[in-house]
Structures are given as C-alpha cells and as structure tokens.
Design an enzyme around this catalytic site. Structure first.
Site, PDB file in Angstrom:
ATOM      1  N   ARG A   9     102.235 120.400  76.087  1.00 38.84           N
ATOM      2  CA  ARG A   9     102.790 120.623  74.579  1.00 38.84           C
ATOM      3  C   ARG A   9     102.159 121.884  74.162  1.00 38.84           C
ATOM      4  O   ARG A   9     100.998 122.145  74.197  1.00 38.84           O
ATOM      5  CB  ARG A   9     102.573 119.508  73.977  1.00 38.84           C
ATOM      6  CG  ARG A   9     102.969 119.395  72.376  1.00 38.84           C
ATOM      7  CD  ARG A   9     104.620 119.368  72.287  1.00 38.84           C
ATOM      8  NE  ARG A   9     104.927 118.879  70.992  1.00 38.84           N
ATOM      9  CZ  ARG A   9     105.988 119.296  70.554  1.00 38.84           C
ATOM     10  NH1 ARG A   9     106.828 119.756  71.049  1.00 38.84           N
ATOM     11  NH2 ARG A   9     106.398 118.729  69.151  1.00 38.84           N
ATOM     12  N   THR A  39     116.652 119.995  72.785  1.00 39.41           N
ATOM     13  CA  THR A  39     115.608 119.764  73.886  1.00 39.41           C
ATOM     14  C   THR A  39     116.336 119.750  75.056  1.00 39.41           C
ATOM     15  O   THR A  39     117.551 119.685  75.189  1.00 39.41           O
ATOM     16  CB  THR A  39     114.830 118.694  73.587  1.00 39.41           C
ATOM     17  OG1 THR A  39     114.034 118.703  72.255  1.00 39.41           O
ATOM     18  CG2 THR A  39     113.593 118.254  74.530  1.00 39.41           C
ATOM     19  N   THR A  85     111.081 121.771  75.467  1.00 40.87           N
ATOM     20  CA  THR A  85     111.789 122.414  74.517  1.00 40.87           C
ATOM     21  C   THR A  85     111.281 123.715  74.093  1.00 40.87           C
ATOM     22  O   THR A  85     110.144 123.817  74.073  1.00 40.87           O
ATOM     23  CB  THR A  85     112.173 121.037  73.448  1.00 40.87           C
ATOM     24  OG1 THR A  85     112.786 121.600  72.253  1.00 40.87           O
ATOM     25  CG2 THR A  85     110.553 120.969  72.810  1.00 40.87           C
ATOM     26  N   ASP A 100     106.735 121.030  63.593  1.00 44.71           N
ATOM     27  CA  ASP A 100     106.509 119.633  64.013  1.00 44.71           C
ATOM     28  C   ASP A 100     105.168 118.916  63.409  1.00 44.71           C
ATOM     29  O   ASP A 100     105.119 117.767  63.406  1.00 44.71           O
ATOM     30  CB  ASP A 100     106.770 119.411  65.600  1.00 44.71           C
ATOM     31  CG  ASP A 100     108.127 119.269  65.972  1.00 44.71           C
ATOM     32  OD1 ASP A 100     109.046 119.162  65.343  1.00 44.71           O
ATOM     33  OD2 ASP A 100     108.372 119.053  67.164  1.00 44.71           O
ATOM     34  N   SER A 148     105.383 114.724  68.950  1.00 42.30           N
ATOM     35  CA  SER A 148     106.415 114.940  69.715  1.00 42.30           C
ATOM     36  C   SER A 148     107.145 113.907  69.920  1.00 42.30           C
ATOM     37  O   SER A 148     106.653 112.448  69.868  1.00 42.30           O
ATOM     38  CB  SER A 148     106.474 115.632  71.080  1.00 42.30           C
ATOM     39  OG  SER A 148     107.777 115.679  71.648  1.00 42.30           O
ATOM     40  N   SER A 149     108.714 113.885  70.130  1.00 40.40           N
ATOM     41  CA  SER A 149     109.249 112.343  70.333  1.00 40.40           C
ATOM     42  C   SER A 149     109.640 112.695  71.806  1.00 40.40           C
ATOM     43  O   SER A 149     110.448 111.689  72.185  1.00 40.40           O
ATOM     44  CB  SER A 149     110.698 112.367  69.402  1.00 40.40           C
ATOM     45  OG  SER A 149     110.122 112.365  68.157  1.00 40.40           O
ATOM     46  N   GLY A 196     115.618 115.437  69.423  1.00 42.65           N
ATOM     47  CA  GLY A 196     114.755 115.282  68.439  1.00 42.65           C
ATOM     48  C   GLY A 196     114.196 113.725  68.116  1.00 42.65           C
ATOM     49  O   GLY A 196     114.026 113.198  69.140  1.00 42.65           O
TER      50      GLY A 196
END
Length: 564
Positions: free
Chosen positions: A102, A370, A388, A412, A441-442, A463
C-alpha cells in the site's frame, strides 16, 4: 464479442462486455484447466501471466508479470505508480502470507493538509508508490523465473504497442476529453489527434523505457536513479510532497493474513491497513449464526441478515481500522464471541437505523476503479491480488518523461481531523494523515481453503463496495453451493453503514420485485445500481481450476493446458 486465441498449450478466452448488455454476460462461458489459470480484466495481461505459467513459473511469477502487463494495458488501475495487496498461499506447506505494498504518506505530509484542499487530482494527493517494491518482495519470497523475464513482456507491450479494445477506447477518449495534464494528453493521445477506435494500436515508449530500467535494475530502477529523479521533479513542479528520500525509504511489508472459519472452510483475507479481511470476517461471523441455507439465497430473511451484517461490520470499520503501525486495532473485532454478540443485536422484524450503531459518520469516497486478478499454478500455489491508483487513472498526472500515472491515494486518509458528518467526512484518529503512514483501504484479495488447500480465489475492485462484493461471492459459493459462474453473475447488495441505504443490483428487475418490496417493508431504503465490482474468480473442484471472468467489465480467462 468473444475470441479464443491459441497460445501453445494455453487457451485465452477473451470477453469484452458492453455496458447494459446482460445477454452477453450470460453467454460468456467459464474455462477449466488442471495446469494453472489466470483471471484478469485485460486479455493481453492475462495472456502474459499464462505464458509465464507455461514457462514453469510459479503463480507468484505469473502474478508479477500480469501486474506489470496491466500497468500497460489497463491504465485506469493497473500501475507502477500505485499500490495494493497480494495474498499468497504458497502450496509447499509454509503458511500463507500477505504482501502489503500500500502507498504511504510522504515525510512532509501533515495531519490537516487537506482540510481546505478538496481537489484530489493534484500533486499533493499523490502517495509514495508501492507496486514495484511489492512485486519484488513477492519475487524474492516465491519467484522461480528470473526477474527480468517477468517484466520484459510488459516492456514489449509498451514498446511495440497493443491493440485497443472497446472498453479502453471509450475510457481513453473520455479521459483525454477532460484531462488538464499536458503529459497525459501527449502520452495517451492518438498521434493524429482523433479519437481512439477499437483495433487501433497504442505505443507507450516512455513507459517502455521505465519498465526496462525496472527489468534491468529491479526496484532501484524505480526508487532510485533516473525514474526517481523524474518523479521528484514532477512533484516539485506541481507542488507535490514526494522526495527522492521518500522513494528510497519505501518498503513493502509482509503481514499475517486475517483468518476466520465459516461452515468448515478457512477464509484468508488482508489485514490492516486493508479493512477488507477484518470486515469480511465480521460479516461471515454474523452470517454463520443464522441458517441462511435453509432460508434460501433470495429469501427476505437471508438478505435482511446480509444487509444487517454489512451495516454492523462497516460501522466497526469506520471507527477502529487504520494502519496498524500507527493505530491500535482491537483484537476482539474478529472473535466468534463478538460475531455472536453482533448477530444478537439484529432485529429480524425491522432494519436497524444506522445512527443507533454509533455517531453518524461516513468516510471519504474510495474510487471503484481498482483491479483484481486471481492466479493458481499446477502445484497449487495461489495468488489473490488487488491493486489500484485510487480514482480512475489515479491523479491523472503522468510523470514527465517516465510515461506512467501517479495515484491520488492520499484522499483515502481522513482529511478533516475531528470533523464528522453524514456528507462524507470522518475525523477518527485511526486513519488521520501522518508521515510514512499507509492509508486505510477496502481492497479484499481473498483465498478460501477447504481441507487446508485453495478452494476459492476471489476479490474485486469497487472502492468501499469491494468488501460487500467479496462477501456476496464467497457466501454464494460456501453457503449456497453456487458454481463460480453463478456466484459471480448473481446480483450483489451493498450497505456501508452510512449513507443508510442498500444498493441492490437489479433492484428494478421483476425477478426480485417481491424481495425488494419485502425489504422495504422491513425499513430498508433500497436503490438500484447497474454494477458493483468485478469479481474475477477461480474455484478449485476435483483438481480442476474453474475460472469465472466477470462479464460486467469484460475480462480474460487464461487457463493452462487441456482447457475445456
């Protein structure tokens, strides 16, 4: 349209969907193989991954090659300038692990830097990219082929060009029409200035040179040297924060995946800073307290429980989750006792108003653009990868002279500390901006184990809807015995705590009219949505790998040998 291409002993089945055309989706068939499989959104990238399997590469080798190829052929989300999560089941007896690549906040980031800056398509919204470091860490742990061999196919695609399909043509024309970034228009614009059309060939020379440096020098070809200088120059010119020091400091992390049990299966997911694994575990834990199978998939009781499970899990997500290197994550969130407690708060006769579960908070929007791909090799190593740029085409900023897009992931973070409302702001501490912190993040790359071996590999873009898409697909297979094709094609629901409403794919479809009306009678606000996610999935059955590409956005299935 659909085309079938022979690649030695690999067959690539390619489908491009036209929006609003369910008939095409119904016609798109699964693929089956015993020699490995790649399911991804781009046909060219899936073919690259399949060729790596053909050469004897591991599933991780294939995933790395697919990821770099997607950076060329799927520029809206495939990337060098973004980040994500790779879940790996090694297949050799060693434990599964998660590679967290990430993005991170730059050293110069400040807690309140976005209070008065809502334009996410600007340089300050760019986080330090993690993709190249993440791919290299995966290679160090599980690669078998040479690094150069995994990056070179992407070099060739960008240097020699590739044919544009219908979805990419429409995307590029739309983005070019609204872009204010001169370098984006130069790099992605058609040389004669006309619109891109299906079958046109696009060449990305600057990107090819950047990829060649990565092929030659590994991460040093991106985080140091010429590419790093180009990134730092771009940041300085646009008022961004990333320095060459930020790039040199970036490291991907190995983390332990989340684990939960559901109906005898073990479900592996991503830990924080992804909220996906914990949130999915909570929803499955709640669902496990009810006899959903007896009620049936499309009963009002089943869907009421699913919605209420989403509502409660997303409330906990907003209040507690963030980068574990900066925030304390309560251990009880994934416990069976906590799942039983939450299940006990569900009133089967009426919807629970979301404000009763906590303060009326919502979160900054996460873009649906994403991309997820699933890979398995003939030896049973499995990879579930989601990455993403954040928004479609990220920040829309192309690094001058380097040919790749930068993310806008800093959006985010919780951008207004201490300020919470129902319009999209959340001020909880867990996800505030801090230097070197990873934003929440999701993304939910998921691997389900049956008797200790991969059974289901899935994930999705979308998302904050991502987790609910994975929940629906996973429940469809594990609880209701659907095939991979049925599980991916089934309508999906989405509730994110706030706003307090249910998005239901096909809510206006007469087939589900009675269910929708029953849910409304319970107090649920139901709205129709045309699409939710892109769940490219692999199911393992009797030693065969069954791939289900999601027709909603078009996808490619690349099975190995003896494909049916």
């Amino acid at each position: 349209m659909q085309r079938v291409c022979q690649l030695g002993w690999l067959i690539v089945i390619v489908g491009f969907a036209v929006e609003g055309s369910p008939a095409f989706g119904q016609a798109l068939r699964d693929a089956e193989s015993r020699d490995g499989m790649v399911v991804a959104v781009s046909p060219d990238a899936a073919a690259v991954g399949a060729e790596i399997l053909q050469q004897g590469g591991t599933a991780v080798d294939s995933a790395i090659a697919t990821a770099f190829a997607l950076a060329v052929t799927h520029p809206s989300a495939g990337n060098l300038g973004g980040g994500g999560f790779m879940l790996v089941y090694p297949g050799d007896g060693s434990p599964p692990l998660m590679i967290d690549y990430r993005e991170k906040a730059p050293l110069a980031a400040e807690r309140e830097m976005f209070v008065d800056n809502n334009d996410t398509h600007t340089h300050p919204y760019v986080g330090v990219p993690g993709t190249v470091r993440g791919m290299k860490l995966a290679h160090e742990l599980y690669g078998s082929l040479a690094w150069r061999a995994l990056v070179t196919p992407a070099v060739a695609l960008s240097r020699d060009g590739f044919e544009i399909h219908v979805g990419l043509a429409a995307e590029l024309n739309r983005e070019l029409g609204r872009s204010t970034n001169d370098e984006f228009r130069r790099v992605y614009g058609k040389p004669d200035g006309s619109d891109w059309a299906v079958g046109d060939r696009i060449v990305l020379s600057d990107l090819a040179a950047t990829l060649q440096r990565i092929a030659d020098d590994g991460p040093s070809g991106f985080y140091a040297g010429k590419t790093a200088e180009l990134i730092a120059t771009e940041m300085k010119a646009g008022g961004g924060l990333i320095s060459t020091d930020d790039l040199l400091r970036y490291r991907a992390r190995v983390r332990q995946p989340t684990r939960c049990r559901f109906r005898g299966y073990e479900v592996l997911g991503p830990p924080p800073p992804s909220s996906g694994g914990i949130t999915l575990s909570q929803m499955l834990g709640i669902a496990a307290q009810f006899d959903l199978r007896r009620w049936g998939r499309w009963s009002v009781k089943t869907n009421h429980v699913m919605i209420e499970a989403m509502r409660r899990a997303y409330a906990n997500r907003a209040m507690y989750l963030g980068d574990p290197d900066f925030a304390h994550i309560p251990k009880h969130l994934t416990s069976v006792d906590f799942a039983k407690y939450m299940a006990g708060t569900i009133d089967m006769d009426q919807a629970t108003p979301s404000h009763l579960l906590g303060p009326p908070l919502t979160e900054p929007d996460e873009s649906p653009q994403t991309t997820h791909f699933s890979v398995i090799d003939r030896d049973g190593m499995a990879v579930s990868n989601t990455y993403t740029l954040e928004a479609s085409y990220g920040s829309g900023i192309v690094v001058r002279g380097a040919g790749f897009l930068l993310n806008n992931e800093m959006g985010d973070f919780n951008r207004r500390p201490g300020v919470t409302d129902t319009k999209g702001s959340i001020g909880t501490v867990a996800n505030e901006v801090r230097p070197q912190k990873r934003m929440l993040s999701s993304m939910t790359p998921t691997i389900v184990l049956k008797d200790g071996k991969p059974y289901l590999i899935t994930g999705s873009p979308g998302g904050r809807t991502i987790i609910n898409t994975v929940f629906c697909v996973t429940l469809n297979v594990l609880e209701f015995g659907m095939s991979a094709r049925e599980a991916v094609d089934a309508p999906r629901t989405d509730h994110e705590w706030f706003p307090d409403r249910v998005r239901f794919m096909g809510a206006d479809d007469p087939e589900h009219a009675r269910l929708v009306e029953q849910l409304r009678q319970l107090g649920h606000t139901i709205v129709d949505t045309n699409s939710q996610g892109d769940a490219n999935t692999i199911l393992v059955s009797d030693g065969s790998f069954i791939g289900a590409a999601d027709y909603r956005y078009g996808a490619a299935i690349a099975p190995g040998g003896n494909a049916d």
